[in-house]
Design a protein around this motif. Sequence first.
Motif, short mmCIF file in Angstrom:
data_model
loop_
_atom_site.label_atom_id
_atom_site.label_comp_id
_atom_site.label_asym_id
_atom_site.label_seq_id
_atom_site.Cartn_x
_atom_site.Cartn_y
_atom_site.Cartn_z
N LYS A 118 0.82 -1.22 0.00
CA LYS A 118 0.00 0.00 0.00
C LYS A 118 0.85 1.26 0.00
CE LYS A 118 -4.45 -1.38 1.53
NZ LYS A 118 -5.59 -1.06 2.33
N PHE A 119 1.99 1.24 0.66
CA PHE A 119 2.81 2.46 0.70
C PHE A 119 3.68 2.60 -0.54
CE2 PHE A 119 5.49 -0.72 2.60
CZ PHE A 119 6.76 -0.42 2.16
N MET A 120 3.77 1.55 -1.37
CA MET A 120 4.53 1.60 -2.62
C MET A 120 3.82 0.70 -3.64
SD MET A 120 8.59 0.97 -3.43
CE MET A 120 8.94 0.71 -1.77
N PRO A 121 2.75 1.20 -4.27
CA PRO A 121 1.94 0.36 -5.16
C PRO A 121 2.69 -0.16 -6.39
CG PRO A 121 0.82 2.43 -4.68
CD PRO A 121 2.20 2.53 -4.11
N SER A 122 3.84 0.37 -6.68
CA SER A 122 4.58 -0.12 -7.84
C SER A 122 5.20 -1.49 -7.58
CB SER A 122 5.67 0.88 -8.24
OG SER A 122 6.56 1.06 -7.18
N VAL A 123 5.23 -1.94 -6.33
CA VAL A 123 5.75 -3.25 -5.98
C VAL A 123 4.58 -4.22 -5.88
CG1 VAL A 123 7.01 -4.59 -4.26
CG2 VAL A 123 7.69 -2.24 -4.75
N SER A 124 4.55 -5.22 -6.77
CA SER A 124 3.42 -6.13 -6.79
C SER A 124 3.89 -7.55 -7.05
CB SER A 124 2.43 -5.72 -7.88
OG SER A 124 3.05 -5.81 -9.15
N MET A 125 2.95 -8.49 -6.83
CA MET A 125 3.25 -9.90 -7.01
C MET A 125 1.97 -10.62 -7.39
SD MET A 125 5.27 -12.23 -4.27
CE MET A 125 3.97 -13.06 -3.42
N ILE A 126 2.08 -11.60 -8.27
CA ILE A 126 0.91 -12.38 -8.69
C ILE A 126 0.50 -13.33 -7.58
CG2 ILE A 126 0.18 -14.21 -10.26
CD1 ILE A 126 1.69 -12.88 -12.45
N VAL A 127 -0.81 -13.45 -7.38
CA VAL A 127 -1.37 -14.41 -6.43
C VAL A 127 -1.93 -15.56 -7.23
CG1 VAL A 127 -3.11 -14.78 -4.66
CG2 VAL A 127 -2.02 -12.55 -4.86
N ARG A 128 -1.48 -16.76 -6.89
CA ARG A 128 -1.96 -17.94 -7.62
C ARG A 128 -3.22 -18.47 -7.01
NH1 ARG A 128 3.11 -21.68 -8.14
NH2 ARG A 128 4.39 -20.15 -7.14
#
Length: 128
Positions: A118-128
């Motif tokens: 939430k504090f850095m939305p550019s960091v993401s990961m796929i949820v399987r």
Amino acid sequence: MTFWLILIVSVLMFIFFVERKRPELIRKLFMKGKAIAQVNSCEELSEDVQMQYYKLKYFFPKITYTYEVNGKKYYGKINNKFRYRVSELDSFGSKRKDCELFWRGLSEGSEIKIIYLKFMPSVSMIVR
């Protein structure tokens, strides 16, 4: 070295005391957000890994996707072969089924679930 140790301890103590008085503040900063992303491209890469007496083929995805958080578009990609790398054989020594490799069901325009910081939305990961 002592400077960094003092800094880390200070930050941890601050987080501890803020958590006790205002727990919602820490949760808002560090909780993960959820979103739906659109797949831009998806391809499967493979590599042969030499074992002692044989070669074993490993598969891993290369995926790019876009998602929106608070009206702003972000781009994500997966090209870390060690996080998603899967061998052609399962734990019993049998060939894997295609359905076990989640990226084989994806195509351009597919929707996937992701989580982001939430504090850095550019960091993401796929949820399987």
